[in-house]
Every structure is written in C-alpha cells, then in structure tokens.
Design a protein around this motif. Sequence first.
Motif, short mmCIF file in Angstrom:
data_model
loop_
_atom_site.label_atom_id
_atom_site.label_comp_id
_atom_site.label_asym_id
_atom_site.label_seq_id
_atom_site.Cartn_x
_atom_site.Cartn_y
_atom_site.Cartn_z
N ASP A 38 0.85 -1.18 0.00
CA ASP A 38 0.00 0.00 0.00
C ASP A 38 0.88 1.23 0.00
N TRP B 258 -7.72 2.09 -6.19
CA TRP B 258 -8.89 1.34 -5.77
C TRP B 258 -9.55 2.01 -4.57
N ALA B 259 -10.68 1.45 -4.13
CA ALA B 259 -11.36 1.87 -2.90
C ALA B 259 -12.04 0.64 -2.30
N PRO B 260 -12.17 0.61 -0.98
CA PRO B 260 -12.75 -0.56 -0.32
C PRO B 260 -14.18 -0.87 -0.75
N ASN C 72 -5.26 3.50 -2.17
CA ASN C 72 -6.65 3.65 -1.78
C ASN C 72 -7.02 5.11 -2.01
#
Length: 110
Positions: A2, A26-28, A57
Amino acid sequence: MDVSSETFETDVIERSREVPVIVDFWAPWCGPCHMLAPVLEREVERRGGAVELVKVNIDDNPDIARRFAISGIPAVKAFSDGAVVKEFVGAVPPVVVAGFLDALRDEVAA
C-alpha cells in the motif's frame, strides 16, 4: 504494498526508474476493484520481479487521485522512468492484464 501520499514519490516515481511499477488505484467499496486485485497480483507475480505492484486507496489518498486524474476505478497506471507509460480502467479479464504487462515489459526493454 500500500502506498500513501507520504510514500508515493519514493515507492512509485523513484522506484520506477529501476523497475516498472504498476499502481492499482482502488477503494474498499469498489466491487470491481476486489475482482481485479487478485488478477493483477497473480500476473505480476508470474513475471518474477520484472514489474512491481503497489496499491493506492483513493479514499485515503485523494490528492494522489486528483494528481493522476482518476475519475473511475479500478484504474491501473504503469510507471517507468518516473512517468505514466500505460494505463487502463475497469476490471478487465486476466488475458488483458497479461497482455498489458507483456506490452509494458516489451516497451521498457526497447
């Protein structure tokens, strides 16, 4: 790995001067991101260190997302010599990811 706003310059820009670095934005909450991640990880691993993969993120690092004009995710950008050299958006099939990585390897080697 990360990457955050604090480590992006070192882990992506500077590192890409030694080996191509693939950045997975990306995103959760993003379902397609979760589908693409294992494909990217597997295909990068198959290339035995010829490329590296990092994840950003965008919820935690909106400044990086703005810097690289991320408007849809998953977004994948390949960095070489400190700059974006290839990219795609969306959860693409494994054969497309493999072709993306092979084309990157061929371009960097040329």
